[in-house]
Design a protein around this motif. Sequence first.
Motif, PDB file in Angstrom:
ATOM      1  N   GLY A  85      19.633  55.192  73.060  1.00 35.34           N
ATOM      2  CA  GLY A  85      19.791  56.298  72.132  1.00 35.34           C
ATOM      3  C   GLY A  85      18.758  56.291  71.025  1.00 35.34           C
ATOM      4  N   LEU A  90      18.120  59.693  68.982  1.00 35.96           N
ATOM      5  CA  LEU A  90      19.457  60.116  68.562  1.00 35.96           C
ATOM      6  C   LEU A  90      19.821  59.598  67.180  1.00 35.96           C
ATOM      7  N   THR A  93      19.933  61.933  64.204  1.00 40.53           N
ATOM      8  CA  THR A  93      20.962  62.972  64.088  1.00 40.53           C
ATOM      9  C   THR A  93      21.942  62.600  62.984  1.00 40.53           C
ATOM     10  N   ASN A 102      25.581  56.856  67.462  1.00 42.56           N
ATOM     11  CA  ASN A 102      24.628  57.928  67.791  1.00 42.56           C
ATOM     12  C   ASN A 102      25.285  59.062  68.553  1.00 42.56           C
ATOM     13  N   VAL A 103      26.404  58.756  69.192  1.00 42.25           N
ATOM     14  CA  VAL A 103      27.137  59.757  69.978  1.00 42.25           C
ATOM     15  C   VAL A 103      28.613  59.703  69.608  1.00 42.25           C
ATOM     16  N   ASN A 119      25.844  64.828  69.876  1.00 43.46           N
ATOM     17  CA  ASN A 119      25.029  64.370  71.015  1.00 43.46           C
ATOM     18  C   ASN A 119      25.883  64.064  72.243  1.00 43.46           C
ATOM     19  N   SER A 361      23.792  67.863  67.139  1.00 44.32           N
ATOM     20  CA  SER A 361      23.078  67.264  68.261  1.00 44.32           C
ATOM     21  C   SER A 361      21.604  67.177  67.961  1.00 44.32           C
TER      22      SER A 361
END
Length: 378
Positions: A85, A90, A93, A102-103, A119, A361
């Motif tokens: 990521g 990422l 973000t 990151n997600v 994301n 995202s």
Amino acid sequence: MLKLALAAAISMMFVLEPAAAATKHKGHAAATKRVKAKRTNLAKVIADDNRKRMVRRIEMVHGKRRVVYQRVRRAAPAVAMLSAGDIAGLSRTHDPLDLRSNVAYVLDQQSSEVLFEKNAAVALPIASITKLMTGLLVVEARQDLEEVLTITEADVDRHKFTSSRLPVGARMTRGNLLHIALMSSENRAAAALGRNYPGGINAFVDAMNAKARELGMNDTHYVDSSGLSSQNISSARDLAKLVKVAHQEPLLRQYTTDPNYVVQASGRALQYHNTNYLVASPDWNIGLQKTGFINEAGRCLVMQAMIQGRNVIMVFLDSKGKQSRTADAGRMRRWLEALKPASLPASMSGTAAAGVPVTVSAAVPASVSSAATAPVVQ
């Protein structure tokens, strides 16, 4: 008088010289003794260090137990590694909750309404979250949980060289292997489950990918049953689908949320603990969970939990810091507790105001299947 004084001085020289020599000799002997002591201590330190570098392992040879000592290399100093990521960008973000992951992806389990999205469409390495699919296949195949399986060399991690409390030759029921694979992320247990599937590990991996397609997990691909390979990838959206289906299996709910459990391996009792300490917290009502970590994936967590009377599914991938994924879950829970009953359409983007779903995202490819390849610890 002068002659007498000179004679006395000469005689004193002959008396003092042997004494000085004796003193010098004693000093040299003491120094030699100290050097020998230092050498002896150094030898002990080296011997102790060598013993610490030896791993004791029990193997079964022709039906007999044999103790084997194997020398292991000292691990290199830990260095900060970039995850897949991070490499994909990422980490740039930003989200209103200031998550370390990151997600992130959160949805209402009943209505499938997306409450938070960050994301969530990017496919990344998922580490031991893989084991949730492994458990689902074993349960759905209705394999005999009382059948005793044996750990073999084929189950030893030759990819990341992670450790295990299950020695080669250990015997355990399939049910117990499934229990510690899901609860404690035991890699050899997960490997043995896949290897003992009809057709072997290759057939098991094929079945994992077929199940992913059946569930509409189009961003997902598996290559092993443990998640040690960074080629096991999925997106947060896909993993939410897996969690929703896995939550329907009572055995998976129980095994993933037990705080600890004692299993019998070859007649020996082994105590295992859950990798997610939140399952033992009275502040949480968790119905199913799984953690994961390899360097390429970062810290990962999926959970089904009841918050404010609403069942929600949470997915956090590529989190930074040992406790960051659970801290992110706590931040998300507090935000959800502040949400109003009626929320706006999930497609809206916005801030973390009560009742407003959030979608953030980064502009990255939908799939990031390879990243840092340095050795990791599961």
